[in-house]
Design an enzyme around this catalytic site. Structure first.
Site, PDB file in Angstrom:
ATOM      1  N   LYS A 228     -43.620 -32.599   1.645  1.00 27.66           N
ATOM      2  CA  LYS A 228     -42.322 -31.913   1.662  1.00 27.66           C
ATOM      3  C   LYS A 228     -42.035 -31.226   0.324  1.00 27.66           C
ATOM      4  O   LYS A 228     -41.649 -30.055   0.270  1.00 27.66           O
ATOM      5  CB  LYS A 228     -41.219 -32.939   1.976  1.00 27.66           C
ATOM      6  CG  LYS A 228     -39.815 -32.488   1.718  1.00 27.66           C
ATOM      7  CD  LYS A 228     -39.360 -31.463   2.716  1.00 27.66           C
ATOM      8  CE  LYS A 228     -38.020 -30.882   2.314  1.00 27.66           C
ATOM      9  NZ  LYS A 228     -37.384 -30.137   3.372  1.00 27.66           N
ATOM     10  N   CYS A 282     -32.455 -26.892  -1.257  1.00 29.22           N
ATOM     11  CA  CYS A 282     -33.847 -27.348  -1.102  1.00 29.22           C
ATOM     12  C   CYS A 282     -34.747 -26.783  -2.181  1.00 29.22           C
ATOM     13  O   CYS A 282     -35.213 -27.503  -3.049  1.00 29.22           O
ATOM     14  CB  CYS A 282     -34.358 -26.932   0.269  1.00 29.22           C
ATOM     15  SG  CYS A 282     -33.218 -27.407   1.560  1.00 29.22           S
TER      16      CYS A 282
HETATM   17  N1  SAJ Z   1     -35.492 -16.288  -1.661  1.00 31.79           N
HETATM   18  C1  SAJ Z   1     -35.889 -15.250  -2.489  1.00 31.79           C
HETATM   19  N2  SAJ Z   1     -36.968 -14.507  -2.106  1.00 31.79           N
HETATM   20  C2  SAJ Z   1     -37.668 -14.767  -0.965  1.00 31.79           C
HETATM   21  C3  SAJ Z   1     -37.264 -15.835  -0.151  1.00 31.79           C
HETATM   22  C4  SAJ Z   1     -36.174 -16.592  -0.529  1.00 31.79           C
HETATM   23  O1  SAJ Z   1     -35.274 -14.972  -3.524  1.00 31.79           O
HETATM   24  O2  SAJ Z   1     -38.611 -14.045  -0.686  1.00 31.79           O
HETATM   25  C5  SAJ Z   1     -34.324 -17.123  -2.045  1.00 31.79           C
HETATM   26  C6  SAJ Z   1     -33.217 -17.078  -1.022  1.00 31.79           C
HETATM   27  O3  SAJ Z   1     -32.391 -15.977  -1.207  1.00 31.79           O
HETATM   28  C7  SAJ Z   1     -32.514 -18.385  -1.297  1.00 31.79           C
HETATM   29  C8  SAJ Z   1     -33.651 -19.319  -1.728  1.00 31.79           C
HETATM   30  O4  SAJ Z   1     -34.730 -18.471  -2.069  1.00 31.79           O
HETATM   31  O5  SAJ Z   1     -31.606 -18.268  -2.362  1.00 31.79           O
HETATM   32  C9  SAJ Z   1     -34.107 -20.308  -0.683  1.00 31.79           C
HETATM   33  O6  SAJ Z   1     -34.085 -19.731   0.628  1.00 31.79           O
HETATM   34  P1  SAJ Z   1     -35.249 -19.927   1.697  1.00 31.79           P
HETATM   35  O7  SAJ Z   1     -34.879 -19.181   2.910  1.00 31.79           O
HETATM   36  O8  SAJ Z   1     -36.550 -19.649   1.094  1.00 31.79           O
HETATM   37  O9  SAJ Z   1     -35.270 -21.491   1.969  1.00 31.79           O
HETATM   38  P2  SAJ Z   1     -34.185 -22.632   2.346  1.00 31.79           P
HETATM   39  O10 SAJ Z   1     -33.824 -23.326   1.074  1.00 31.79           O
HETATM   40  O11 SAJ Z   1     -33.089 -22.133   3.193  1.00 31.79           O
HETATM   41  O12 SAJ Z   1     -35.112 -23.584   3.259  1.00 31.79           O
HETATM   42  C10 SAJ Z   1     -36.298 -24.150   2.691  1.00 31.79           C
HETATM   43  C11 SAJ Z   1     -37.443 -23.955   3.700  1.00 31.79           C
HETATM   44  N3  SAJ Z   1     -38.711 -24.292   3.063  1.00 31.79           N
HETATM   45  C12 SAJ Z   1     -39.758 -23.466   3.138  1.00 31.79           C
HETATM   46  O13 SAJ Z   1     -39.728 -22.398   3.690  1.00 31.79           O
HETATM   47  C13 SAJ Z   1     -41.017 -23.945   2.467  1.00 31.79           C
HETATM   48  C14 SAJ Z   1     -37.194 -24.845   4.907  1.00 31.79           C
HETATM   49  O14 SAJ Z   1     -38.303 -24.796   5.790  1.00 31.79           O
HETATM   50  C15 SAJ Z   1     -36.956 -26.293   4.454  1.00 31.79           C
HETATM   51  O15 SAJ Z   1     -36.670 -27.127   5.564  1.00 31.79           O
HETATM   52  C16 SAJ Z   1     -35.735 -26.289   3.555  1.00 31.79           C
HETATM   53  O16 SAJ Z   1     -36.058 -25.498   2.412  1.00 31.79           O
HETATM   54  C17 SAJ Z   1     -35.442 -27.720   3.159  1.00 31.79           C
HETATM   55  O17 SAJ Z   1     -34.560 -28.342   3.777  1.00 31.79           O
HETATM   56  O18 SAJ Z   1     -36.151 -28.274   2.298  1.00 31.79           O
END
Ligand code: SAJ
Length: 448
Positions: A228, A282
């Site tokens: 995780k 996360c």
């Molecule tokens: N972000 C960027 N650039 C990107 C992608 C995301 O700047 O290309 C930023 C987003 O704007 C946001 C942050 O990253 O601020 C996180 O967003 P996210 O959509 O990447 O992830 P979370 O935090 O909503 O969900 C993550 C997911 N993990 C992965 O994709 C590896 C999800 O599957 C997990 O279940 C979740 O964390 C968790 O609960 O741990």
């Protein structure tokens, strides 16, 4: 037959009984923590025929749910919660009770010193103690530092006089769903379950098979904890690279969005997107669990966190390049949540940018279609995008909510005091805004 064989037979038969109960939908499950993960999981289990007691220590949450409402905005959640409660399979309470399976789905927030706050996990494990019986299964779902299941949860539960892996089963199974797609991903994502012994993982697998349509992999508890944290850390490091590339692109007069798009045509490259920073509960939190437990080994991970956490400063630097001093300026901030199309503002980089702007003497008027001022009394929130525009010296587009795809430059131009827009997410089409007289700054486009 020696004593160890007898014990193994006894434990195996207890575990067989538990698995049969789960498969025949006669098992009772107690889910501790009815947040983003616990509530959908409890509802899924209940709508798949199991008896579920959903427990939350927050009396307001218990009341809201018992009135048929939900306290979390997530597509489809209200419908499934209502179906689960309506079927009689899901009951809500502030106290755990006798059960076959206990699932701990409480938060593991981070302290200002970037240490995992495990107090909710400890309290939840302690609340199970009076109800724990031989033959039960306890599953920890909360994202936790490596070895939490064996070194923190296990000793608490063994205060009952029962032994983990012998008298009761104990496993770790992280939730990996994406906010905004939780119900779909709960059913369709593959899942990992790690036990303190193989029987614990197997029993957990039987439980999740009730609603998971994808592969469920069994391993040991600490490996599952690492899996995780590694997933979210990998994403954080990839985004940190994208954010650093955006700074390099400014330096070398390159458009980072174009460069990433071209680089990603390579079959083995998949760079994520830069932006104003990384938020949420996360990705901006989990890597710190490695840094806390193993600072010497987790140096790249630490550095990636620092890059992403300093991206809001980079946004301010871009504004200073345009405006000089920010003191006395007013900015219309569009988007406050940590990512698009959710109502979650935890660790949102937009909040950090707003705080930095206010520290610099600027005024902020922020609008977010997912956050109503009546629900969150934040000083900088205004009722609408038009209210945010009125008299502002520029627009900061910080979140790519679907609603912002249709922003019209002519609607903004009439209300603003100065036609400037900084797009931190590559949302707007530059040409119509420039034709309407705007100075357009795209984060990471050094060709501006
Ligand atoms: N972000 C960027 N650039 C990107 C992608 C995301 O700047 O290309 C930023 C987003 O704007 C946001 C942050 O990253 O601020 C996180 O967003 P996210 O959509 O990447 O992830 P979370 O935090 O909503 O969900 C993550 C997911 N993990 C992965 O994709 C590896 C999800 O599957 C997990 O279940 C979740 O964390 C968790 O609960 O741990």
């Amino acid at each position: 037959m020696d004593k160890s064989q007898i014990i193994t037979m006894e434990s195996n038969s207890k575990y067989e009984i538990l698995i049969r109960k789960i498969k025949n939908q006669r098992a009772q499950v107690c889910v501790l923590g009815l947040g983003y993960i616990g509530l959908p999981t409890a509802s899924m289990l209940a709508t798949h025929g199991l008896g579920v007691l959903g427990v939350d220590v927050n009396q307001d949450v218990v009341e809201v749910l018992n009135q048929g409402e939900v306290h979390i905005q997530e597509p489809g959640l209200k419908t499934i919660v209502q179906a689960a409660i309506g079927s009689g399979n899901l009951k809500i309470s502030n106290q755990p009770g006798i059960s076959d399976v206990f699932i701990i789905a409480v938060p593991t927030p981070i302290t200002p010193e970037k240490k995992a706050d495990m107090s909710y996990v400890v309290a939840a494990a302690e609340s199970i103690l009076p109800h724990l019986e031989a033959g039960n299964l306890v599953i920890l779902e909360a994202t936790s530092p490596p070895r939490t299941t064996t070194d923190l949860v296990r000793p608490i539960l063994e205060r009952s006089g029962l032994e983990a892996g012998e008298d009761f089963l104990l496993a770790y199974s992280p939730e990996r769903v994406l906010p905004g797609r939780i119900l779909h991903e709960l059913a369709h994502n593959s899942r990992v379950i790690g036990g303190v012994n193989p029987a614990s993982a197997e029993a957990g697998k039987a439980l999740y098979e009730c609603f998971v349509e994808s592969e469920i992999t069994c391993t040991d508890a600490t490996t599952a904890e690492m899996v995780k944290l590694m997933e979210n850390t990998y994403r954080d490091i990839n985004i940190a690279a994208a954010n650093e590339f955006s700074r390099l692109a400014e330096r070398f007069q390159v458009d980072v969005w174009e460069a990433i798009e071209i680089a990603n045509r390579h079959p083995r490259v998949e760079i994520l997107q830069p932006g104003p920073g990384v938020g949420g509960h996360c990705i901006s939190v989990d890597p710190w669990f490695f840094v806390e437990k193993a600072p010497r080994e987790a140096q790249l991970i630490h550095q990636a966190r620092l890059v992403n956490d300093s991206q809001p400063e980079f946004v301010l630097q871009l504004l200073r390049e345009e405006f000089g001093s920010l003191s006395g300026k007013t900015f219309a901030v569009l988007g406050v949540t940590y990512k698009p199309d959710v109502d979650d503002i935890r660790e949102s980089p937009a909040l950090e940018i707003i705080a930095l702007l206010e520290e610099a003497g600027a005024k902020v008027k922020a609008s977010d279609p997912f956050i109503k001022k009546s629900q969150k009394p934040l000083d900088f929130l205004v009722e609408s995008v038009a209210d945010a525009y009125a008299g502002a010296d520029g627009i900061l587009l910080l979140v790519n909510h679907r609603q912002f795809d249709s922003l019209k430059p002519e609607e903004a131009g009439d209300l603003l005091a100065n036609k400037f827009i900084l797009d931190a997410r590559n949302v707007i089409e530059r040409q119509p805004w420039q034709s309407a007289g705007f100075v357009v700054k795209l984060l990471g486009d050094g060709r501006d």
